[in-house]
Design an enzyme around this catalytic site. Structure first.
Site, short mmCIF file in Angstrom:
data_model
loop_
_atom_site.label_atom_id
_atom_site.label_comp_id
_atom_site.label_asym_id
_atom_site.label_seq_id
_atom_site.Cartn_x
_atom_site.Cartn_y
_atom_site.Cartn_z
N SER A 129 0.83 -1.20 0.00
CA SER A 129 0.00 0.00 0.00
C SER A 129 0.87 1.26 0.00
CB SER A 129 -0.94 0.00 1.20
OG SER A 129 -0.21 -0.12 2.41
N ASP A 174 8.40 -3.39 -5.17
CA ASP A 174 7.01 -2.96 -4.97
C ASP A 174 6.66 -1.75 -5.86
OD1 ASP A 174 7.27 -4.90 -3.07
OD2 ASP A 174 7.24 -3.51 -1.36
C1 GLA Z 1 9.08 -5.67 0.92
C2 GLA Z 1 10.06 -4.74 0.22
C3 GLA Z 1 10.50 -5.31 -1.13
C4 GLA Z 1 10.99 -6.75 -0.99
C5 GLA Z 1 9.98 -7.58 -0.18
C6 GLA Z 1 10.50 -8.97 0.11
O1 GLA Z 1 7.90 -5.74 0.20
O2 GLA Z 1 9.48 -3.47 0.01
O3 GLA Z 1 11.49 -4.50 -1.71
O4 GLA Z 1 12.27 -6.79 -0.42
O5 GLA Z 1 9.66 -6.97 1.05
O6 GLA Z 1 10.65 -9.69 -1.06
#
Ligand code: GLA
Length: 379
Positions: A129, A174
């Site tokens: 989010s 993300d």
């Molecule tokens: C979070 C982080 C990502 C990644 C994941 C694990 O979502 O924001 O960059 O490292 O954890 O895969």
């Protein structure tokens, strides 16, 4: 089972109308679920995320002066001064202010504007989010300035906000998938080359997102701890990043550095699984993809130690459900959501089965059967 009814768009537009009249611009950015490839992105490795049919939506219009006024459904309002990095804003607004401050520093004056913000992405549930808020904020500024940035540039800006302003040393996954996803596809992320290669979701399967109802608390310290262990492991092995290590090499760590050994074993094996998974997906070998997801969960639980009792429980129940080909925790871990690969014909019953069988403390499960959405854009 809860079905997806995206409505942040109409809520944000309505909120804007009630405050300031019709919005001039509406932008959206989706949350994500990662199918496989966890805790690999900050090791220069691979992941296979897709965008969810859940958006954060900004309904925008020009304002007076040079300040940005944001009213967020459920959180309240904030006034952001683009040129005053670090001035006091509430925690929820830091993601928005961070983007505006960094853009201002890089010469993009956002001018004065106002936005009504709504989101359908559950917060703290490992569905990104906060990345969606960052990406939507950047798009709101870019669209008002008639600028088009490639998804990776938007993603890097969002990552800088996390790293430099929020203080979470997260990777690029993300923000990149939120900005650059392709509808109907997951994307193979190469975190060294900074590319996303779309892989179509096979027709015979559906992606189920399962919420344990648990939420992260103070897990950020554990994330930084895992990241540190990976850095130490790569230094001990003499490689630039764990992407460059092989399973055979890791044996050298086992006796004297058992923690680094297990963390590295997860990352190195997860990279292999992710590449196999992308190939399996492109070749419609859904069963193989499911097996790889199952192995990924075991590795995250036992070697990387980022699962939780609730995540293990929901994955276990999912695996028992008719039509489930594989399930695993998704995202950073410790709480939030898991993901399952389910035969299309069984998808309706799947959600009901998991909801009926999962319970953890006072938490009930929610399950969404999700199509892969397009990345951020004008709504
Ligand atoms: C979070 C982080 C990502 C990644 C994941 C694990 O979502 O924001 O960059 O490292 O954890 O895969």
């Amino acid at each position: 089972m809860v079905t997806v009814a995206p409505s942040a768009f109409s809520r944000a537009a309505e909120l804007h109308r009630s405050l300031w009249g019709d919005p001039a611009l509406v932008v959206r950015a989706p949350g994500r679920v990662n199918l496989i490839g966890e805790h690999t992105d900050y090791n220069d490795g691979f992941a296979l995320p897709m965008a969810l049919p859940f958006d954060t939506v900004f309904a925008v219009s020009a304002g007076d002066g040079s300040e940005v006024e944001v009213v967020s459904e459920g959180f309240g309002s904030v006034t952001i001064r683009p040129s005053v990095r670090g001035h006091d804003v509430p925690a929820w607004a830091l993601y928005i202010a961070g983007v505006i401050w960094l853009m201002h520093e890089s010469g993009i004056d956002s001018g004065g504007w106002r936005a009504a913000v709504s989101s359908d992405i559950p917060a703290g549930a490992s569905l990104s989010s906060s990345a969606a808020i960052e990406v939507a904020t950047a798009l709101a500024v870019l669209e008002q300035r008639s600028l088009a940035w490639p998804p990776i540039d938007i993603a890097r800006l969002g990552q800088r906000v996390e790293n430099e302003i929020v203080g979470l040393p997260s990777g690029i996954m993300d923000q990149f998938i939120s900005a650059g996803a392709v509808a109907g596809h997951a994307s193979l992320l190469d975190s060294r080359r900074l590319t996303l290669t779309p892989c179509p979701i096979p027709n015979d399967v559906k992606i189920a997102v399962m919420d344990t109802g648990t939420r992260r608390r103070l897990a950020e310290g554990a994330y930084a701890d895992r990241r540190d262990a990976c850095r130490r492991a790569s230094e001990l092995l003499g490689v630039a990043a764990l992407r460059d290590a092989t399973i055979e090499q890791l044996g050298a760590l086992r006796a004297d550095h058992p923690v680094e050994w297990r963390r590295a074993r997860h990352v190195v094996s997860e990279n292999e699984r992710t590449l196999l998974a992308a190939r399996a997906m492109s070749d419609d070998r859904s069963r193989e993809l499911g097996v790889l997801m199952r192995e990924s969960h075991a590795s995250l639980r036992d070697d990387f130690e980022v699962s939780s009792a609730a995540l293990d429980k929901i994955v276990e129940e999912a695996e028992r459900a008719p039509g489930c080909l594989g399930a695993r925790m998704t995202g950073g871990g410790f709480a939030g959501c898991a993901v399952a690969l389910v035969e299309s014909a069984e998808a309706d019953g799947f959600g009901e089965f998991v909801v009926a069988h999962y319970a953890h403390d006072d938490h009930a499960a929610r399950v969404w059967i999700c199509d892969a959405s397009a990345g951020a854009g004008r709504a």
